[in-house]
Design an enzyme around this catalytic site. Structure first.
Site, short mmCIF file in Angstrom:
data_model
loop_
_atom_site.label_atom_id
_atom_site.label_comp_id
_atom_site.label_asym_id
_atom_site.label_seq_id
_atom_site.Cartn_x
_atom_site.Cartn_y
_atom_site.Cartn_z
N THR A 1 0.87 -1.17 -0.11
CA THR A 1 -0.16 0.05 0.00
C THR A 1 0.99 1.28 -0.01
O THR A 1 1.69 1.38 0.81
CB THR A 1 -0.86 0.09 1.05
OG1 THR A 1 -1.86 -1.24 1.14
CG2 THR A 1 -1.90 1.26 1.29
N GLU B 1 -6.59 -9.85 7.57
CA GLU B 1 -6.16 -10.83 8.34
C GLU B 1 -7.23 -11.45 8.99
O GLU B 1 -8.08 -10.92 9.33
CB GLU B 1 -5.36 -9.95 9.75
CG GLU B 1 -4.19 -9.40 9.08
CD GLU B 1 -3.28 -8.62 10.15
OE1 GLU B 1 -3.23 -8.93 11.45
OE2 GLU B 1 -2.35 -7.77 9.70
N LYS C 1 -6.97 1.28 -3.47
CA LYS C 1 -6.50 0.82 -2.04
C LYS C 1 -6.84 1.69 -0.72
O LYS C 1 -7.61 1.54 0.01
CB LYS C 1 -5.22 0.29 -1.93
CG LYS C 1 -4.72 -0.28 -1.00
CD LYS C 1 -5.27 -1.47 -0.09
CE LYS C 1 -4.96 -1.60 1.14
NZ LYS C 1 -4.32 -2.92 1.37
N PHE D 1 -19.18 -3.50 8.39
CA PHE D 1 -18.20 -2.29 8.89
C PHE D 1 -18.89 -1.23 9.63
O PHE D 1 -18.67 -0.16 9.70
CB PHE D 1 -17.21 -1.83 7.74
CG PHE D 1 -15.93 -2.57 8.03
CD1 PHE D 1 -15.82 -4.17 7.36
CD2 PHE D 1 -14.88 -2.18 8.37
CE1 PHE D 1 -15.15 -4.58 7.49
CE2 PHE D 1 -13.70 -2.84 8.31
CZ PHE D 1 -13.86 -4.27 7.79
N GLY E 1 -18.42 -0.02 18.67
CA GLY E 1 -17.51 -0.36 19.80
C GLY E 1 -16.17 0.40 19.93
O GLY E 1 -16.09 1.48 19.76
N CYS F 1 -3.18 -1.43 9.26
CA CYS F 1 -3.69 -1.05 8.12
C CYS F 1 -4.45 0.16 8.17
O CYS F 1 -4.17 1.15 7.88
CB CYS F 1 -4.46 -1.95 6.89
SG CYS F 1 -3.23 -3.26 6.80
C1 UGA Z 1 -8.14 -4.20 6.44
C2 UGA Z 1 -9.13 -4.12 5.35
O1 UGA Z 1 -10.31 -4.53 5.73
C3 UGA Z 1 -8.59 -4.90 4.09
O2 UGA Z 1 -9.49 -5.02 3.14
C4 UGA Z 1 -7.12 -4.41 3.49
O3 UGA Z 1 -6.61 -5.19 2.67
C5 UGA Z 1 -6.36 -4.43 4.89
O4 UGA Z 1 -6.65 -3.67 5.92
C6 UGA Z 1 -4.97 -3.89 4.45
O5 UGA Z 1 -5.00 -2.76 4.04
O6 UGA Z 1 -3.78 -4.96 4.44
P1 UGA Z 1 -7.59 -5.83 8.27
O7 UGA Z 1 -6.63 -4.65 8.90
O8 UGA Z 1 -6.95 -7.05 8.24
O9 UGA Z 1 -8.17 -5.54 6.86
O10 UGA Z 1 -8.74 -5.66 9.53
P2 UGA Z 1 -10.24 -5.38 9.35
O11 UGA Z 1 -11.23 -6.75 9.26
O12 UGA Z 1 -10.65 -4.35 8.24
O13 UGA Z 1 -10.48 -4.70 10.82
C7 UGA Z 1 -9.86 -3.53 11.09
C8 UGA Z 1 -10.37 -3.19 12.46
O14 UGA Z 1 -11.55 -2.59 12.18
C9 UGA Z 1 -10.15 -4.05 13.49
O15 UGA Z 1 -9.64 -3.63 14.72
C10 UGA Z 1 -11.76 -4.40 13.71
O16 UGA Z 1 -11.98 -4.84 14.66
C11 UGA Z 1 -12.34 -2.96 13.44
N1 UGA Z 1 -13.68 -3.10 13.06
C12 UGA Z 1 -14.20 -3.60 11.87
C13 UGA Z 1 -14.72 -2.22 13.72
O17 UGA Z 1 -14.37 -1.80 14.94
N2 UGA Z 1 -16.03 -2.30 13.59
C14 UGA Z 1 -16.62 -3.01 12.28
O18 UGA Z 1 -17.60 -2.86 11.86
C15 UGA Z 1 -15.26 -3.73 11.59
#
Ligand code: UGA
Length: 441
Positions: A126, A157, A209, A254, A258, A265
């Site tokens: 990125t 992840e 991205k 998303f 909370g 990322c």
């Molecule tokens: C994120 C993106 O979702 C991926 O598409 C992207 O490829 C990746 O970053 C990256 O740039 O490499 P990731 O960091 O693995 O992926 O995790 P997410 O599932 O996006 O969650 C990110 C954070 O948001 C977590 O701390 C999660 O607990 C929080 N979250 C997620 C919330 O607080 N509320 C939600 O509704 C969803």
């Protein structure tokens, strides 16, 4: 096809294993010899469901091998994926491109001497918009038969293997039809499975991205801002999110309120995007991202405040149990973990804190040596004055509130991820609190 993957961190290790799994011959390259040794014996450097099995299979069949040598990479294949990290600069928040530059600059002289007719270097890291075009000129000068394209990675992840084998889209930014055609060929098994392919220029690919991660972060902070309004109006943010999510134009994902987002990322990417937009003289276009970041950080202090209220106003000499250390479930990654930020804030205010996590304890201990850790939930909760549920591992939803009530000193819980069943916990005598949910028992 033969290809190399340079950088075997999260993106690179998963990409290398998955490319071997769909039939390519892959060489993974990293400067970290210890990591390469582990990968060679089929051990991933982090916990990721399904990756270990896939690695073992690919290494055993000989389709995946590893090396620390860029010279070997240049002679192994004519397509090279750059998957090195772009960490956050500690003061400016901008992306640190030194690893990407080192990989491209290190590879280029060997590419020049390799016998391949047409060489393709594909960035997956990125990066700030404009990076690919800037590096392409340099690469071409050092190795005239080499071209640079950008193919951003969208894996999450915890479901990285599935996201790589069945992505929702493939985006390729290339300056020639040949480069795009080669990437279509590499990804043919995915495209045959119906994955949409978007071919564009490198700047648009880079922006897809950054814009996607910024949008996701904004969506989370939006619902958390609504939680703040709920707190002063008596409304319930969970019902609000559910009702909003029913609108197909908004959608439920998303929108989970909370403790907010962490990880390697979303926080880093919105800061890097802000820094890049300012460099481009367009800071005002993404000024809202600063607020997205602030709202997100505020949920950590609001969670600390909620815990403080439950222990009677002061953490001094209180026992606090923390459930969850990883930045999200199904991961052992603790980078910018909201859970650990809260645990450490509470510790610094005088509490005894014991943290449990099913996978992330080793990483958490290394990052926060002053915290205490417990290997099972009951131990973490022994004599606790309040339990903080900070990472929503599925096993925490299966906890027996009656049994846990017998272990703690006071049955008080902050559910900062809104995945515990309020009726079950309250009827077992617990006081349950959550951000934006004033009506819990
Ligand atoms: C994120 C993106 O979702 C991926 O598409 C992207 O490829 C990746 O970053 C990256 O740039 O490499 P990731 O960091 O693995 O992926 O995790 P997410 O599932 O996006 O969650 C990110 C954070 O948001 C977590 O701390 C999660 O607990 C929080 N979250 C997620 C919330 O607080 N509320 C939600 O509704 C969803």
């Amino acid at each position: 096809m033969r290809l190399t993957v340079i950088g075997t961190g999260y993106v690179g290790a998963v990409h290398a294993a998955c490319m071997a799994d769909i039939g390519h011959e892959v060489l993974g390259v990293d400067i970290d010899a210890e990591r390469i040794a582990a990968l060679t014996s089929g051990r991933p450097p982090f916990y990721e469901p399904g990756l270990s099995e896939m690695l073992v299979k690919a290494v055993t069949t000989g389709r995946l091998s590893f090396s620390t040598s860029l010279a070997e990479a240049a002679s192994f294949a004519d397509t090279h994926f750059i998957c090195v990290g772009t960490p956050q600069h500690p003061t400016t928040g901008a992306a640190d491109l030194s690893h990407v530059e080192a990989a491209v600059n290190g590879l280029a002289p060997y590419l020049h001497d390799s016998g391949y007719e047409r060489i393709l270097v594909v960035g997956k890291s990125t990066v700030p918009v404009g990076t690919a075009d800037r590096l392409a000129g340099r690469l071409h000068a050092a190795a005239p038969r080499a071209e640079l394209a950008w193919n951003p990675e969208f894996l999450r992840e915890g479901c990285a293997v599935q996201d790589t084998l069945r992505p929702e889209r493939l985006v390729v930014g290339a300056r020639s039809e040949q480069a795009e055609a080669r990437l279509r060929e590499i990804y043919a098994p995915l495209l045959d499975g119906g994955t949409p392919f978007i071919g564009t220029d490198p700047a648009t690919a880079e922006l897809v991205k950054l814009a996607s991660n910024s949008f996701l972060a904004t969506k989370i902070s939006f619902i958390n801002a609504m939680a703040e309004i709920c707190d002063v109006t008596g409304a319930d943010v969970l019902t609000l999110a559910e009702a909003m999510g029913q609108d197909s134009r908004i959608g439920p994902r998303f929108l989970a309120p909370g403790l907010g987002f962490g990880g390697s990322c979303l926080p880093k990417d919105i800061r890097a995007f802000t820094a890049r937009a300012e460099e481009l003289g367009r800071g005002e276009s993404v000024a809202f991202l600063r607020q997205v970041d602030e709202i997100n950080t505020r949920q950590r202090s609001r969670t600390v405040d909620l815990a403080r209220q439950l222990v009677g106003g002061s953490f001094a000499d209180r026992n606090i149990a923390v459930l969850g250390a990883a930045f999200k479930p199904r991961s052992d990654d603790v980078r910018d973990s909201p859970a650990l930020a809260v645990a450490d804030a509470v510790r610094r205010r005088g509490a005894q804190v014991r943290v449990h996590d099913p996978e992330a304890v080793d990483n958490a201990r290394a990052a926060y040596p002053a915290l205490q850790f417990a290997l099972d939930v009951a131990k973490a909760c022994e004599q606790a004055d309040v339990v903080l549920h900070l990472t929503e591992w599925p096993q925490y939803q299966e906890l027996d509130p009656v049994a846990l009530a017998a272990v703690v000193r006071t049955p008080a819980m902050v559910d900062a991820r809104n995945t515990l069943d309020p009726a079950a916990w309250c009827s077992a005598g617990w006081t349950l609190r959550a951000l934006g949910r004033p009506r819990l028992g």
